[in-house]
Motif scaffolding. Structure first.
Motif, PDB file in Angstrom:
ATOM      1  N   GLU A 146      -0.336  -7.138   5.819  1.00  0.00           N
ATOM      2  CA  GLU A 146       1.120  -7.161   6.131  1.00  0.00           C
ATOM      3  C   GLU A 146       2.171  -7.240   5.041  1.00  0.00           C
ATOM      4  O   GLU A 146       3.320  -7.738   5.095  1.00  0.00           O
ATOM      5  CB  GLU A 146       1.306  -8.702   6.899  1.00  0.00           C
ATOM      6  CG  GLU A 146       0.155  -8.783   8.090  1.00  0.00           C
ATOM      7  CD  GLU A 146       0.313 -10.124   8.765  1.00  0.00           C
ATOM      8  OE1 GLU A 146       1.542 -10.693   8.942  1.00  0.00           O
ATOM      9  OE2 GLU A 146      -0.713 -10.570   9.437  1.00  0.00           O
ATOM     10  N   THR A 147       1.767  -6.879   3.684  1.00  0.00           N
ATOM     11  CA  THR A 147       2.680  -6.675   2.799  1.00  0.00           C
ATOM     12  C   THR A 147       3.896  -5.422   3.176  1.00  0.00           C
ATOM     13  O   THR A 147       3.043  -4.332   2.816  1.00  0.00           O
ATOM     14  CB  THR A 147       2.009  -6.467   1.494  1.00  0.00           C
ATOM     15  OG1 THR A 147       1.173  -7.653   1.262  1.00  0.00           O
ATOM     16  CG2 THR A 147       2.716  -6.411   0.182  1.00  0.00           C
ATOM     17  N   LEU A 148       4.801  -5.876   3.499  1.00  0.00           N
ATOM     18  CA  LEU A 148       5.876  -4.699   3.677  1.00  0.00           C
ATOM     19  C   LEU A 148       6.390  -3.964   2.581  1.00  0.00           C
ATOM     20  O   LEU A 148       6.555  -4.444   1.375  1.00  0.00           O
ATOM     21  CB  LEU A 148       7.208  -5.306   4.512  1.00  0.00           C
ATOM     22  CG  LEU A 148       6.895  -5.952   5.755  1.00  0.00           C
ATOM     23  CD1 LEU A 148       8.206  -6.695   6.277  1.00  0.00           C
ATOM     24  CD2 LEU A 148       6.615  -4.897   6.908  1.00  0.00           C
ATOM     25  N   MET A 149       6.473  -2.766   2.585  1.00  0.00           N
ATOM     26  CA  MET A 149       7.031  -1.615   1.820  1.00  0.00           C
ATOM     27  C   MET A 149       7.302  -0.534   2.529  1.00  0.00           C
ATOM     28  O   MET A 149       7.478  -0.475   3.741  1.00  0.00           O
ATOM     29  CB  MET A 149       6.000  -1.296   0.772  1.00  0.00           C
ATOM     30  CG  MET A 149       4.905  -0.421   1.271  1.00  0.00           C
ATOM     31  SD  MET A 149       3.581   0.073   0.192  1.00  0.00           S
ATOM     32  CE  MET A 149       4.534   1.070  -0.868  1.00  0.00           C
ATOM     33  N   ALA A 150       8.379   0.185   1.672  1.00  0.00           N
ATOM     34  CA  ALA A 150       8.975   1.541   2.434  1.00  0.00           C
ATOM     35  C   ALA A 150       7.959   2.540   2.174  1.00  0.00           C
ATOM     36  O   ALA A 150       7.234   2.794   1.355  1.00  0.00           O
ATOM     37  CB  ALA A 150       9.980   1.799   1.362  1.00  0.00           C
ATOM     38  N   ARG A 357       9.526  -5.491  -1.186  1.00  0.00           N
ATOM     39  CA  ARG A 357      10.484  -5.941  -0.049  1.00  0.00           C
ATOM     40  C   ARG A 357      11.849  -5.634  -0.529  1.00  0.00           C
ATOM     41  O   ARG A 357      12.796  -5.048   0.062  1.00  0.00           O
ATOM     42  CB  ARG A 357      10.510  -7.564   0.231  1.00  0.00           C
ATOM     43  CG  ARG A 357      11.496  -7.783   1.333  1.00  0.00           C
ATOM     44  CD  ARG A 357      11.040  -7.201   2.594  1.00  0.00           C
ATOM     45  NE  ARG A 357      12.236  -7.368   3.409  1.00  0.00           N
ATOM     46  CZ  ARG A 357      12.051  -7.816   4.877  1.00  0.00           C
ATOM     47  NH1 ARG A 357      10.847  -8.154   5.201  1.00  0.00           N
ATOM     48  NH2 ARG A 357      12.898  -7.768   5.643  1.00  0.00           N
ATOM     49  N   GLN A 358      12.448  -5.844  -1.932  1.00  0.00           N
ATOM     50  CA  GLN A 358      13.658  -5.531  -2.368  1.00  0.00           C
ATOM     51  C   GLN A 358      14.014  -3.992  -2.159  1.00  0.00           C
ATOM     52  O   GLN A 358      15.011  -3.644  -1.871  1.00  0.00           O
ATOM     53  CB  GLN A 358      13.740  -5.831  -3.836  1.00  0.00           C
ATOM     54  CG  GLN A 358      13.732  -7.407  -3.963  1.00  0.00           C
ATOM     55  CD  GLN A 358      13.695  -7.808  -5.425  1.00  0.00           C
ATOM     56  OE1 GLN A 358      13.423  -6.719  -6.291  1.00  0.00           O
ATOM     57  NE2 GLN A 358      14.148  -9.044  -5.925  1.00  0.00           N
ATOM     58  N   ASN A 359      12.890  -3.388  -2.570  1.00  0.00           N
ATOM     59  CA  ASN A 359      12.800  -1.613  -2.356  1.00  0.00           C
ATOM     60  C   ASN A 359      13.136  -1.244  -1.083  1.00  0.00           C
ATOM     61  O   ASN A 359      13.838  -0.406  -0.690  1.00  0.00           O
ATOM     62  CB  ASN A 359      11.860  -1.141  -3.089  1.00  0.00           C
ATOM     63  CG  ASN A 359      11.511  -1.181  -4.490  1.00  0.00           C
ATOM     64  OD1 ASN A 359      12.754  -1.313  -5.312  1.00  0.00           O
ATOM     65  ND2 ASN A 359      10.610  -0.787  -5.238  1.00  0.00           N
ATOM     66  N   LEU A 360      12.473  -1.904   0.055  1.00  0.00           N
ATOM     67  CA  LEU A 360      12.476  -1.795   1.478  1.00  0.00           C
ATOM     68  C   LEU A 360      13.895  -1.923   1.899  1.00  0.00           C
ATOM     69  O   LEU A 360      14.261  -1.190   2.723  1.00  0.00           O
ATOM     70  CB  LEU A 360      11.451  -2.369   2.210  1.00  0.00           C
ATOM     71  CG  LEU A 360      11.410  -2.498   3.302  1.00  0.00           C
ATOM     72  CD1 LEU A 360      11.075  -1.314   4.236  1.00  0.00           C
ATOM     73  CD2 LEU A 360      10.279  -3.452   4.244  1.00  0.00           C
ATOM     74  N   ASP A 361      14.533  -2.776   1.346  1.00  0.00           N
ATOM     75  CA  ASP A 361      16.119  -3.127   1.760  1.00  0.00           C
ATOM     76  C   ASP A 361      17.084  -2.636   1.085  1.00  0.00           C
ATOM     77  O   ASP A 361      18.228  -2.789   1.267  1.00  0.00           O
ATOM     78  CB  ASP A 361      16.174  -4.667   1.580  1.00  0.00           C
ATOM     79  CG  ASP A 361      15.186  -5.475   2.533  1.00  0.00           C
ATOM     80  OD1 ASP A 361      14.821  -5.219   3.570  1.00  0.00           O
ATOM     81  OD2 ASP A 361      15.044  -6.563   2.309  1.00  0.00           O
ATOM     82  N   ILE A 362      16.783  -1.735   0.139  1.00  0.00           N
ATOM     83  CA  ILE A 362      17.673  -1.107  -0.740  1.00  0.00           C
ATOM     84  C   ILE A 362      18.501  -0.401  -0.114  1.00  0.00           C
ATOM     85  O   ILE A 362      19.870  -0.146  -0.496  1.00  0.00           O
ATOM     86  CB  ILE A 362      16.908  -0.556  -1.968  1.00  0.00           C
ATOM     87  CG1 ILE A 362      18.003  -0.136  -3.104  1.00  0.00           C
ATOM     88  CG2 ILE A 362      16.256   1.151  -1.458  1.00  0.00           C
ATOM     89  CD1 ILE A 362      17.243   0.307  -4.226  1.00  0.00           C
ATOM     90  N   THR A 363      18.268   0.256   1.086  1.00  0.00           N
ATOM     91  CA  THR A 363      19.073   1.391   1.731  1.00  0.00           C
ATOM     92  C   THR A 363      19.770   0.455   2.944  1.00  0.00           C
ATOM     93  O   THR A 363      20.476   1.176   3.720  1.00  0.00           O
ATOM     94  CB  THR A 363      18.399   2.386   2.425  1.00  0.00           C
ATOM     95  OG1 THR A 363      17.483   1.846   3.322  1.00  0.00           O
ATOM     96  CG2 THR A 363      17.682   3.307   1.545  1.00  0.00           C
TER      97      THR A 363
END
Length: 460
Positions: A146-150, A357-363
């Motif tokens: 469940e570790t979210l990523m892009a 998670r930070q990279n996932l939210d970057i956009t």
């Protein structure tokens, strides 16, 4: 002095492994030649072609035999093959029984069968290494289920995934490779004993009996027919190694990109000084990944060489056979080295969940645009929804605003999405994972690797 990386005292353990080099070293190769000659004598004694005492004496001499490698090298240079010079030495060691050494055989019978013995040992080592890799990947898949990523396509954000899903996809390749290896072994681990032109004429009507007895002595499969000029089995073996190392290079490519400072999502295990630069103190280079990628490139080239070498002329080749001597040992050593680097790298892999998670939210939520579009389509229609969400994404990107804010300002889309609460829910990447978790669980359960599960098969 070495002219090859895999035999180098400096680079050998970086690009290969000691165990796999041992399988293909000169001393081990000579041992396999002698093993085949002794087995041939026992087989021929069983069939009644040579005296039983002669076979016993040859086997005893073989067990205590130490070749004069300098003499063997000098005579091989003259003959072009090592078997005749080796048979001379073994015959001398066997005394009176030496007259029966290599009875009715030809050079390629011994060399090919010895090669198959080497391949059996080499494959056993690769199976162990691949099993370790599978266990490591299964752990990563479960730990990071469940570790979210892009998820990225064409190097751009596509849709949310989890790192466990990525690891499970990696794992699936090696599940298939192990299945391929199981299928390959019966075709590959087959003895070769056919005589000068493959007809066993030197043994009269007893040729096939000797062939079968020899294969039984060595616990190898019995060939359906002579294969010394039909080399598809060996080409398939190196082709398999190219597939295996190609999959390792896929993982290494992903990891090396994810290690870039701009991503910072994973890192190879930290060992003081590993990946260091001679001039830039801050560097932590993806050394294992680099070696894996380099090894995979070399194995792919060897696979091409083996496919070319499969084209043999008539009943004994003029050149392709020798090309195999170059390609096969090197390919197995490089594959073992790539696997060793992969196991080391993945067992100690540092996974930065926060950076993922930070990279996932970057956009600013653009990664869930498909989810927004699909939800709005049920009210606005697919094409209209696509156009409206496309325009909203454009505005969000150009003005560096969260997509959710832009959507909330458009009444028709806001209503179609269920208002602000609906937009907030849809913009959460964890709500648009599709069948990600089920696929991870399914792969792990299929291999009996999912631990701590509830009655529904999900982690408890």
């Amino acid at each position: 002095m070495s002219t090859s990386l895999i035999d180098s005292r400096i680079f050998g353990d970086m690009f290969g492994t000691a165990k796999m080099r041992q399988v293909f070293c000169d001393e081990a190769l000579i041992d396999r030649y002698v093993e085949v000659e002794a087995a041939l004598a026992r087989a021929q004694a069983r069939v009644g072609i040579i005296p039983g005492q002669a076979a016993t004496d040859i086997a005893r001499a073989a067990g205590a035999f130490t070749a004069d490698i300098d003499r063997l090298a000098r005579e091989t240079l003259i003959v072009g093959y090592p078997i005749l010079p080796l048979v001379r030495q073994l015959s001398e060691a066997a005394g009176e029984a030496g007259r029966y050494v290599h009875w009715g055989a030809t050079t390629q019978d011994i060399m090919d069968t010895a090669l198959v013995l080497q391949l059996r040992q080499a494959i056993g080592e690769l199976e162990k290494q691949t099993g370790m890799l599978q266990a490591t990947l299964a752990r990563l898949a479960q730990d990071h289920r469940e570790t979210l990523m892009a998820g990225r396509t064409h190097l751009q954000h596509a849709l949310p995934i989890t790192f466990g899903y990525k690891a499970a996809v990696w794992l699936s390749m090696f599940d298939r490779h192990m299945a391929r290896l199981r299928e390959l072994k019966p075709r590959l681990l087959v003895g070769s004993f056919s005589g000068a032109a493959g007809t066993l004429a030197s043994l009269g009507s007893q040729g096939l009996q000797v062939q079968r007895a020899l294969c039984e002595e060595l616990d190898l499969g019995v060939p359906a027919i002579t294969w010394h000029v039909a080399r598809d089995n060996l080409a398939e073996a190196v082709g398999f190694l190219a597939l295996l190392t190609g999959s390792l290079a896929k993982i290494a490519t992903d990891v090396s990109l994810m290690m870039a400072n701009e991503f910072g999502e994973v890192a190879e295990p930290f060992v003081p000084g590993r990946g260091a630069s001679s001039t830039m103190p801050q560097k932590r280079n993806p050394i294992s990944c680099e070696v894996i990628i380099a090894n995979a490139k070399a194995v792919r080239q060897n696979a091409a060489l083996m496919f070319d070498a499969a084209v043999h002329d008539f009943e004994r080749s003029t050149g392709p056979w020798q090309a195999e001597w170059l390609a096969i040992p090197q390919s197995f050593v490089l594959t073992a080295g790539a696997l060793a680097n992969a196991v080391f790298m993945l067992e100690g892999l540092t996974v930065d969940k926060q950076r993922m998670r930070q990279n996932l939210d970057i956009t600013g939520g653009l990664i869930v645009a498909e989810a927004i579009m699909m939800a709005a389509a049920s009210v606005l229609g697919r094409q209209a929804a696509h156009e409206r969400v496309y325009e909203a994404c454009k505005q969000a990107a150009e003005n560096a605003r969260p997509l959710s804010q832009v959507l909330a300002e458009q009444a028709d889309i806001c209503d179609a999405l269920g208002g602000a609460a609906g937009i907030e829910r849809l913009c959460g990447p964890e709500s648009y994972l599709g069948s990600t978790l089920a696929m991870v669980d399914g792969l792990l359960m299929a291999g009996g690797r999912l631990s701590g599960t509830s009655s529904e098969g999900r982690p408890a």
